[in-house]
Scaffold this motif. Sequence first.
Motif: not given
Length: 209
Positions: A143-172
Amino acid sequence: MRDTPAPRRGRPKDPAKRAAILEAAKALFLRDGYRATSIEAVALDAGVSKLTVYSHFKDKACLFATAVHEKTHEILPLPSFRVDADTDLRGLLNQIGVQFLTLVNTPEAIAMHRLLISPAADPAMAELFFNAGPRPMLEAMETLLREADRLGLVRIDDPASATDQLYGLLQGCRQMQVLIRCALPHSDGERRKQVANAVDAFLRAYRTA
């Protein structure tokens, strides 16, 4: 005409007893697993009656889910996942990332993850855990990433996939090493560096220009 008597209320629930029940439940679930932990055992360890447990939690599933939910939101409250046009997105993601790594590296979280991936893992326990802990965090970040995209802070077409990527990067890879006892959790300094690097990589991938 007689005054209608005020309805009688039940005795107020004792927050100290509720806390004792949750602490006993967390210890027993981690030690014995979900299926082998009984309400009777929780009541005995908490020093309360079985009826008192049921007055706070309708059943064992509710007790387990509440224990997971409260531990999760004690460290990473969902109100953290709020963004507006003036938000420093990098700073916000760094804050959430540090809280997230702190949460998944608590002794309770590590013990729970090890229990859930063990050969004796209980599917019912795994589903309850995921729905009470990880799922709300995934949905909140999406939800946060979808809203950030709407506000123009980032460009994210698939927030669900981006969420997986972010949590994966964090854990490593370190998180897997911790779970299989090949490494210790990050120190505070290591945790902040890991999060900063992960957020930098994520924002480079989804920057607006």
